[in-house]
Design a protein around this motif. Structure first.
Motif: not given
Length: 171
Positions: A114-124, A51-58, A147-153
């Motif tokens: 996946y780990v949800r990234g923050k909208d517009g963040a550089a690594g997402s 649901p939010a940036a930093g959360d894990t989804g499957e 499912y929203g943006p995906v965070a970068g490692k």
């Protein structure tokens, strides 16, 4: 004198018979062909959405063989695309692929975590589609990624996501 030509004929016939099954002939166990994306139905199931940036989804993905017997031998190929970028999702660290033989009507599944990234963040990665390819083939099929943006490692080494091994579904 008749024994020599008969022996040569028998030897030649034996060589011809053994040469027929050198990879080009049918050897009785031809269910080793790779499953093709066009021969299976693919469904992306109800996801446990982050649901939010930093959360894990499957996201569970299920396949049902609609054609001749085939084999899944390795991990599925998964590529996330969006915003002009493609990112290959690696296999889950430590997971071991198993070889699954699917008869017509048999099913298998795998998950994309996946780990949800923050909208517009550089690594997402602002993913819009997910392309799934089965092992041993080059043809894939794309599905919407909702499912929203995906965070970068950390270190920019790809998406913070992974693909599990195939699991047999049912008996």
């Amino acid at each position: 004198m008749r024994a020599i030509p008969l022996t040569v004929t028998a030897l030649a016939a034996a060589l011809l018979l053994t040469a027929c099954d050198d990879g080009g002939g049918k050897s009785g166990n031809n269910a080793e062909s790779a499953c093709e994306i066009g021969g299976v139905s693919v469904q992306i199931g109800s996801a446990s959405v982050a649901p939010a940036a930093g959360d894990t989804g499957e996201i569970p993905v299920s396949l049902t063989n609609q054609s001749a017997p085939c084999t899944l031998d390795h991990f599925p190929g998964v590529v996330l695309s969006g915003g002009g970028s493609d990112a290959t999702v690696p296999a889950l660290e430590g997971a071991k692929a198993q070889k699954l033989k699917l008869a017509k009507g048999d099913s298998a599944s795998f998950s994309i975590t996946y780990v949800r990234g923050k909208d517009g963040a550089a690594g997402s990665l602002a993913a819009k589609t997910v392309k799934i390819t089965l092992p041993g083939t080059d043809t894939g099929r794309s599905f919407p990624w909702t499912y929203g943006p995906v965070a970068g490692k950390a270190g920019g080494s790809g998406p913070d996501a992974s693909v599990s091994a195939f699991q047999q579904v049912g008996d």
